[in-house]
Design an enzyme around this catalytic site. Structure first.
Site, mmCIF file in Angstrom:
data_model
loop_
_atom_site.group_PDB
_atom_site.id
_atom_site.type_symbol
_atom_site.label_atom_id
_atom_site.label_comp_id
_atom_site.label_asym_id
_atom_site.label_seq_id
_atom_site.Cartn_x
_atom_site.Cartn_y
_atom_site.Cartn_z
ATOM 1 N N GLU A 144 1.204 -0.970 0.055
ATOM 2 C CA GLU A 144 -0.024 -0.183 -0.298
ATOM 3 C C GLU A 144 0.879 1.371 0.002
ATOM 4 O O GLU A 144 -0.074 2.724 -0.275
ATOM 5 C CB GLU A 144 -0.744 -0.290 1.029
ATOM 6 N N HIS A 156 -0.049 6.725 7.196
ATOM 7 C CA HIS A 156 1.488 6.414 6.436
ATOM 8 C C HIS A 156 2.121 6.834 7.311
ATOM 9 O O HIS A 156 2.124 8.617 7.331
ATOM 10 C CB HIS A 156 1.148 5.729 5.197
ATOM 11 N N ASN A 234 -11.553 7.256 0.380
ATOM 12 C CA ASN A 234 -10.736 7.856 1.143
ATOM 13 C C ASN A 234 -9.627 7.869 1.010
ATOM 14 O O ASN A 234 -8.893 7.175 -0.246
ATOM 15 C CB ASN A 234 -11.005 5.854 2.456
ATOM 16 N N ARG A 242 -18.410 19.667 -10.458
ATOM 17 C CA ARG A 242 -17.415 19.884 -11.921
ATOM 18 C C ARG A 242 -16.098 19.918 -11.494
ATOM 19 O O ARG A 242 -15.072 19.627 -12.459
ATOM 20 C CB ARG A 242 -17.190 21.351 -11.876
ATOM 21 N N ASP A 263 -17.605 -0.348 6.751
ATOM 22 C CA ASP A 263 -17.965 -0.725 8.111
ATOM 23 C C ASP A 263 -18.733 0.858 8.408
ATOM 24 O O ASP A 263 -18.942 0.959 10.544
ATOM 25 C CB ASP A 263 -16.105 -0.406 8.613
ATOM 26 N N ASP A 288 -8.894 -3.659 5.406
ATOM 27 C CA ASP A 288 -8.362 -3.217 5.109
ATOM 28 C C ASP A 288 -7.903 -3.484 7.533
ATOM 29 O O ASP A 288 -7.596 -1.917 7.608
ATOM 30 C CB ASP A 288 -8.793 -1.152 5.080
ATOM 31 N N GLY A 324 -7.168 2.673 9.089
ATOM 32 C CA GLY A 324 -7.518 1.342 8.902
ATOM 33 C C GLY A 324 -8.838 0.961 9.370
ATOM 34 O O GLY A 324 -9.728 2.278 9.666
#
Length: 395
Positions: A144, A156, A234, A242, A263, A288, A324
């Site tokens: 990922e 991250h 996400n 637009r 979820d 995830d 996650g």
């Protein structure tokens, strides 16, 4: 109290499961159906009581109650851990997390890794390649990171993000020895589109995610070969009248599978339903999941990022971004159905669609003769009662 599900991994001999409402990965529903497994494969299917004797016979109604459902095994192409274990922490952590998810119907999984150094990621995908040789439920790895947009980093570590240089991409793919199944890339980064082409040329799926891409850049990525949108809505630009962004671009492109986290945190129920409406047959329900899935609220590590889980929602300590999930795929099935998604469509999003997205559609994701004997028996309320895992899913 809900009883613990029974998990069967013995593939020897013959087995018949009968008196079930079979909801298959192709969207079909068969009432009072039966399925026969022989030596880890689906051997036959039918209706009523015309099945032949077998070594093991399971009455679905007795095992799971009236209106019991039998589905193919669930396949999670994007998950990071469970049962208190993070997949980045090695073989035993992966096995611990997989054991928990298997009890919730996930018979096969791609092991997702969060952003780390290139050296660490190369070692991790090599470990997963080894594990895939011994543990048939491991389909390979998903990178990922680290080729993500710093403005959409989510959970991250931003200091470890980097542009996708060809040498780095190739090194990670080679370390996986053909078992890297998916790589998430922000295609607007320098070298992003070339990285997409490198991933696809290696036989893996390139995914667009954690990205600042607009509709035009997303379209270029899909034309370059990207076939997955990482957790739709996400860590990417949303839909504006637009500026349609990557979600509508992916939904309009029949080559692309859209991941969804059902979820009710990452996606509200109306948006879960919208995802299925705009991309029929092309939604993959993922977890995830991080280490807290199947475990308690508290403090966890997600790679280099500190995470706190409260009331089942995981957020990073530094930025408050959702980090996650604590989701399992049986709960994703319930949430999708509660949102108004037909159960046949929700099952397809847990089985056939993810199997095809990572190159295993020929052997996984359906209960038809010749497929691997992965199946989940659920009550009418979508609680897992029995899980069967067939043979190896080698290509």
């Amino acid at each position: 109290m809900t009883p613990e599900p029974t998990i069967t991994t013995d593939t020897r001999g013959s087995r018949v499961i009968h008196s079930a409402r079979i909801v298959d990965g192709d969207g079909s529903i068969t009432d009072d159906g039966w399925v026969r497994f022989e030596d880890g494969r689906v051997a036959a299917r039918g209706i009523g009581d015309d099945w032949a004797p077998a070594d093991d016979v399971v009455d679905a109604t007795a095992a799971a109650g009236p209106d019991a459902l039998l589905t193919p095994g669930f396949i999670d192409i994007h998950g990071h851990g469970g049962a208190g274990a993070a997949y980045d922490d090695g073989v035993e952590a992966i096995r611990r997390g997989r054991e928990m998810h298997r009890s919730h119907g996930t018979t096969r999984a791609v092991i997702s890794l969060v952003t780390a150094t290139i050296d660490d990621l190369a070692a991790q995908v090599a470990t997963i390649a080894d594990l895939a040789e011994t543990d048939a439920d491991i389909l390979g790895s998903h990178l990922e990171g680290p080729f993500l947009d710093p403005g959409h980093q989510g959970a991250h570590e931003p200091s470890l993000l980097r542009h996708p240089q060809a040498a780095d991409v190739s090194r990670l793919l080679e370390a996986g020895r053909g078992t890297v199944r998916q790589v998430t890339i922000a295609p607007e980064l320098p070298g992003g589109l070339e990285a997409v082409r490198l991933v696809v040329a290696a036989g893996a799926a390139a995914a667009v995610g954690h990205t600042d891409a607009d509709a035009d850049v997303a379209r270029q990525a899909f034309d370059a070969g990207a076939t997955i949108l990482t957790h739709a809505f996400n860590a990417m630009n949303g839909i504006h009248h637009r500026a349609p962004g990557p979600v509508l671009t992916a939904a309009a492109d029949h080559r692309v599978v859209l991941e969804g986290i059902a979820d009710n945190f990452h996606l509200s129920p109306p948006v879960i339903k919208l995802l299925f409406d705009v991309a029929p047959g092309r939604v993959a329900l993922i977890t995830d999941a991080m280490a807290a899935a199947g475990s308690a609220d508290g403090h966890y590590d997600l790679g280099a990022v500190k995470v706190t889980v409260k009331d089942g929602m995981a957020r990073t300590d530094g930025t408050g971004s959702i980090a996650g999930s604590t989701l399992t795929q049986d709960v994703a099935l319930r949430r999708a159905v509660e949102a108004g998604v037909p159960v046949s469509d929700a099952v397809r999003a847990l089985t056939t669609t993810p199997a095809q997205a990572v190159g295993h559609g020929e052997v996984l994701g359906a209960l038809r003769p010749g497929m691997l004997a992965d199946a989940v028996l659920l009550s009418a309320g979508y609680e897992v009662r029995r899980v069967w895992v067939g043979g190896a899913a080698r290509r």
